[in-house]
Write a protein that holds these residues in place. Structure first.
Motif, PDB file in Angstrom:
ATOM      1  N   PHE A  28       0.845  -1.186   0.000  1.00 24.10           N
ATOM      2  CA  PHE A  28       0.000   0.000   0.000  1.00 24.10           C
ATOM      3  C   PHE A  28       0.885   1.242   0.000  1.00 24.10           C
ATOM      4  CE2 PHE A  28      -2.128  -3.431   2.199  1.00 24.10           C
ATOM      5  CZ  PHE A  28      -3.382  -3.460   1.593  1.00 24.10           C
ATOM      6  N   GLU A  29       0.413   2.273  -0.659  1.00 23.02           N
ATOM      7  CA  GLU A  29       1.169   3.515  -0.750  1.00 23.02           C
ATOM      8  C   GLU A  29       0.275   4.686  -0.358  1.00 23.02           C
ATOM      9  OE1 GLU A  29       3.014   3.475  -4.806  1.00 23.02           O
ATOM     10  OE2 GLU A  29       2.335   1.391  -4.698  1.00 23.02           O
ATOM     11  N   GLY A  30       0.853   5.636   0.338  1.00 18.42           N
ATOM     12  CA  GLY A  30       0.070   6.793   0.744  1.00 18.42           C
ATOM     13  C   GLY A  30       0.963   7.877   1.308  1.00 18.42           C
ATOM     14  N   VAL A  54      -6.611  -4.318   4.087  1.00 12.77           N
ATOM     15  CA  VAL A  54      -6.938  -3.050   3.423  1.00 12.77           C
ATOM     16  C   VAL A  54      -7.651  -2.112   4.386  1.00 12.77           C
ATOM     17  CG1 VAL A  54      -8.323  -1.961   1.625  1.00 12.77           C
ATOM     18  CG2 VAL A  54      -7.046  -4.049   1.109  1.00 12.77           C
ATOM     19  N   ARG A  94      -6.004   1.440   5.719  1.00 11.96           N
ATOM     20  CA  ARG A  94      -6.733   2.679   5.433  1.00 11.96           C
ATOM     21  C   ARG A  94      -7.078   3.415   6.725  1.00 11.96           C
ATOM     22  NH1 ARG A  94     -10.514   0.749   2.530  1.00 11.96           N
ATOM     23  NH2 ARG A  94      -9.760   1.393   0.466  1.00 11.96           N
ATOM     24  N   SER A 150      -3.290   9.719   4.205  1.00 15.65           N
ATOM     25  CA  SER A 150      -4.270   9.292   3.208  1.00 15.65           C
ATOM     26  C   SER A 150      -3.695   8.164   2.364  1.00 15.65           C
ATOM     27  CB  SER A 150      -4.674  10.464   2.310  1.00 15.65           C
ATOM     28  OG  SER A 150      -3.551  10.987   1.626  1.00 15.65           O
ATOM     29  N   LEU A 151      -4.504   7.147   2.112  1.00 14.66           N
ATOM     30  CA  LEU A 151      -4.101   6.008   1.303  1.00 14.66           C
ATOM     31  C   LEU A 151      -4.200   6.378  -0.167  1.00 14.66           C
ATOM     32  CD1 LEU A 151      -3.357   2.983   1.174  1.00 14.66           C
ATOM     33  CD2 LEU A 151      -5.808   2.477   1.172  1.00 14.66           C
ATOM     34  N   GLY A 152      -3.133   6.091  -0.931  1.00  8.96           N
ATOM     35  CA  GLY A 152      -3.126   6.393  -2.357  1.00  8.96           C
ATOM     36  C   GLY A 152      -3.360   5.144  -3.189  1.00  8.96           C
ATOM     37  N   THR A 153      -3.211   5.265  -4.488  1.00  9.64           N
ATOM     38  CA  THR A 153      -3.381   4.138  -5.390  1.00  9.64           C
ATOM     39  C   THR A 153      -2.047   3.414  -5.578  1.00  9.64           C
ATOM     40  OG1 THR A 153      -2.982   5.573  -7.305  1.00  9.64           O
ATOM     41  CG2 THR A 153      -5.268   5.243  -6.622  1.00  9.64           C
ATOM     42  N   ASN A 154      -2.128   2.113  -5.825  1.00  5.73           N
ATOM     43  CA  ASN A 154      -0.909   1.329  -6.020  1.00  5.73           C
ATOM     44  C   ASN A 154      -0.110   1.859  -7.211  1.00  5.73           C
ATOM     45  OD1 ASN A 154      -1.447  -0.286  -3.870  1.00  5.73           O
ATOM     46  ND2 ASN A 154      -2.053  -2.082  -5.048  1.00  5.73           N
ATOM     47  N   SER A 203       1.480   4.708  -7.224  1.00  7.86           N
ATOM     48  CA  SER A 203       1.539   6.174  -7.238  1.00  7.86           C
ATOM     49  C   SER A 203       2.815   6.721  -6.598  1.00  7.86           C
ATOM     50  CB  SER A 203       0.309   6.753  -6.525  1.00  7.86           C
ATOM     51  OG  SER A 203       0.261   6.320  -5.170  1.00  7.86           O
TER      52      SER A 203
END
Length: 252
Positions: free
Chosen positions: A87-89, A110, A114, A123-127, A129
């Motif tokens: 996960f990326e954020g 998940v 989150r 904040s959780l970003g999209t994979n 990113s």
């Protein structure tokens, strides 16, 4: 690279030691389980990934019988089925955070990741990113008190094994290699009869951000929340770790 691994090598961090040890054991057992599945073998002689996982388990002082039980369970019909997800954020103050997990329930993981982001100002970003902000490197941590070679001779040998950078920290030396040279360095250490305290592929930030101590502590608290989660294996970030920040955390 120095600031990133410097924090990883701090021996005394916040939290109870027994709680940290339990998390280290959980992580090591999952690493053993995944390595047996991926290598399709429970024999460390023929499965180098398992051999490395066992070495890492020894590095956190996991008892031999616990390691053997983990191998036996992972090679049986009732072995846990784990999936590796990431996960990326962003945390507060624009700090990028990359979280690697090993889980038997992706939906649970998940939701947990989150929640940790949102409850701590992130904040959780999209994979994908943030992946460009990190470079994957082989990272080997060696105990210099157990070495027979001088540091100078050791470094020459390790350069031959693909080492591109070193970092010394009290009784430890951290060796960095290209991602593609991980196996080559593992073979070199075996040749030298050196068992690393830890060896893994890490995500090293290409650039880091220095924050005031109070803001830096806020990020480290967020990282601790992630590391307390049983599904989380590794957390990488772009926070610059300096001596002032480490000193402030050690006083808590």
């Amino acid at each position: 690279m120095a600031g990133h691994s410097k924090w990883a090598n701090i021996k005394h961090r916040k939290g109870a030691q027994d709680k940290k040890r339990a998390k280290q054991f959980t992580r090591a057992i999952k690493e053993i389980t995944v390595s047996i599945k991926e290598g399709n073998s429970a024999d460390p002689e023929t499965n180098p990934t398992l051999r490395n996982a066992i070495s890492n388990a020894k590095g956190v002082n996991m008892p031999k019988d616990t390691i053997e039980r983990a191998i036996k369970k992972a090679s049986g019909a009732d072995a846990d089925q784990y999936e590796q997800v990431s996960f990326e954020g962003y945390g507060p103050h624009g700090i990028a955070i990359f979280v690697e997990c090993t889980t038997d329930n992706t939906n649970r993981t998940v939701a947990s990741v989150r929640s940790i982001f949102s409850k701590n100002g992130g904040s959780l970003g999209t994979n994908g990113s943030l992946e460009f902000l990190f470079d994957r490197k082989g990272v080997f941590v060696l105990d210099t008190t157990e070495l027979e070679l001088s540091l100078e001779d050791l470094e020459l040998e390790l350069i031959d094994g693909g080492a591109e950078d070193f970092e010394k920290d009290e009784e430890l030396i951290t060796v960095f290699t290209e991602f593609t040279d991980f196996g080559k360095m593992s073979a070199k250490l075996e040749e030298l009869n050196i068992e690393p305290k830890n060896a893994e592929i890490q995500r090293i930030p290409l650039n880091t951000t220095e924050l005031p101590v109070d803001q830096g502590e806020q990020i480290l608290n967020l990282i601790d929340r992630f590391e307390e989660d049983d599904d989380v294996q590794n957390v990488y970030h772009t926070l610059e770790i300096n001596d002032e920040l480490i000193a402030a955390v050690d006083q808590e």
